[in-house]
Design an enzyme around this catalytic site. Structure first.
Site: not given
Length: 463
Positions: A69, A224
């Site tokens: 993000h 991730d």
């Protein structure tokens, strides 16, 4: 021995693992710290990569997993126009509300892209920048995410950047429904077009490395959580619960999710499927805060928590220490409820700390179930999974078997899998290191229900 490397550029540090291509066994690793904060010069990530990159000698392929993000805005020359806003920067909470209203509500967002905007989502950070920093926004030509930016630098700053579908699905302007960017939503957020990276397919080569090991194959990289799912070898029915700075509850799934409540983010994964995910802002930090409050270390917090009865004699901790993302309460704060003279003991407070954190994650598990995700067992990973109290209490709260994965850099290992896939054209079948399995004891349903009902009463009272 043929070697490949995986990189985890997380909130806290860059971690690089070099593994044997044939077995997935780690042969060397290194790490370098990142500066703290929710707003970071992306040059610090490249400096950390360089500091840890000495282990890369001889690798045939590299791929990067990175924190999702984060907004990296570049000018026409490829230079950052401002510090990156990270996933945990909540200043764009108002922008998220505005964007939801402007498109027609949360159900519309869920149906269009799979995710309802919250402050962590990249599109909301673009809106905040456009409104709060118009001069900065005016110089922006391209938007990347942290892993995209590192991959681009590794490739020698080519004309076009690349990403993957997992990372793209966390932006708010790429759709898991269509598998394509939504330029109209990017314009809605920022007010005009920006250049975005090309989305690579699973296992696709993204180019070759220009730095550190010139000529090595470069994987597309991913977010991730997507890399952690690859590294842990998640199978259908496995739900991963990662207890790190933030908490995440996620699973691989065969169809996209569209949760109008916004609890479940309908991400894509890095292998061609989907990764419905629930994130909390508060996880392992809750354990540390509880230990500090009691003036003990984490081992003593465990001992105290395990000496208390389930339910902590009615003491409940709401773990919203830094605001919260699930539920979406960016300005919320933590609370201790149900305190009486009889239950005011260190043991009960320690128990309430562990149960409160796990109940927040169990809310995420409920969200996945509501989206049709099968739950056979929980795979527990992250720093918080080292806690003896967490290991023992998790099956009581979750109500399903819990397998604790052996300590490993799962994001970096997932990135290494992706590098191997790009190198050979096949996803590697490396074994997953498991450590132990704890099954819920008999009668756990009643205990779990009581603990979670008490927690829900405090949560729904407004926190």
């Amino acid at each position: 021995m043929d070697l490949v490397a995986g990189v985890d550029s997380s909130t806290q540090a860059t971690k690089i693992v070099v593994v044997d291509l044939a077995t997935g066994r780690t042969v060397r690793e290194e790490r370098a710290a990142h500066p703290p904060g929710t707003e970071v010069d992306p040059g610090a990530w490249w400096a950390a990569f360089a500091a840890a990159g000495g282990v890369l000698d001889g690798v045939a392929a590299i791929s990067v997993g990175g924190q999702q993000h984060g907004m990296v805005l570049l000018d026409a020359a490829g230079e950052p126009v401002r510090d990156a806003l990270l996933w945990n920067d909540t200043r764009s909470a108002g922008a998220a509300r505005d964007l939801i209203d402007e498109l027609g509500g949360p159900a519309r967002w869920a149906a269009e892209v799979g995710t309802v905007p919250v402050a962590s989502i990249t599109a909301t950070k673009l809106r905040w920048t456009a409104r709060a920093e118009p001069e900065v926004a005016g110089r922006a030509a391209r938007v990347l995410l942290p892993h995209d930016w590192l991959t681009w630098l590794l490739a020698g700053r080519p004309a076009g950047a690349v990403t993957d579908r997992g990372e793209a699905s966390g932006t708010g302007y790429w759709s898991t429904v269509t598998g394509e960017y939504r330029p109209d939503l990017l314009r809605l957020a920022f007010g005009r077009d920006l250049e975005v990276p090309r989305v690579c397919g699973p296992g696709e080569r993204a180019g070759s490395v220009a730095e550190f090991v010139p000529g090595a194959v470069l994987g597309a990289g991913t977010g991730d959580n997507m890399a952690a799912a690859l590294g842990a070898g998640a199978e259908p029915g496995d739900v991963l619960v990662s207890i790190g700075t933030s908490g995440t509850v996620f699973a691989t799934h065969d169809r996209p999710s569209a949760d109008a409540s916004g609890v479940v983010a309908g991400f894509a994964d890095a292998a061609g499927g989907y990764l419905p995910l629930v994130a909390t802002l508060n996880a392992a930090r809750v354990l540390r805060a509880g230990a500090d409050l009691l003036g003990v270390d984490l081992a003593e917090l465990d001992r105290l928590a395990l000496s208390a009865s389930p339910g902590a004699d009615g003491l409940v901790l709401l773990p919203y220490l830094e605001g919260e993302r699930t539920p979406n309460r960016p300005t919320a704060r933590g609370a201790v409820a149900g305190l009486t003279g009889a239950n005011a003991t260190p043991a009960n407070l320690a128990r309430a700390v562990v149960e409160g954190m796990l109940c927040g994650l169990a809310d995420g598990l409920d969200g996945l179930v509501a989206q049709g995700v099968p739950v056979r067992r929980v795979l527990l990973l992250g720093g918080g999974s080292r806690s003896a109290a967490v290991r023992a209490i998790a099956p009581l709260v979750f109500g399903v078997p819990v397998t604790v994965l052996a300590p490993a850099e799962y994001v970096a290992l997932g990135a290494a899998r992706q590098a191997a896939w790009a190198l050979t054209g096949e996803a590697p079948g490396w074994a997953r290191p498991e450590e132990s399995t704890e099954s819920p004891p008999a009668g756990v349903g009643e205990v779990s229900s009581a603990v979670r009902t008490a927690y829900a009463a405090v949560r729904d009272g407004g926190g």
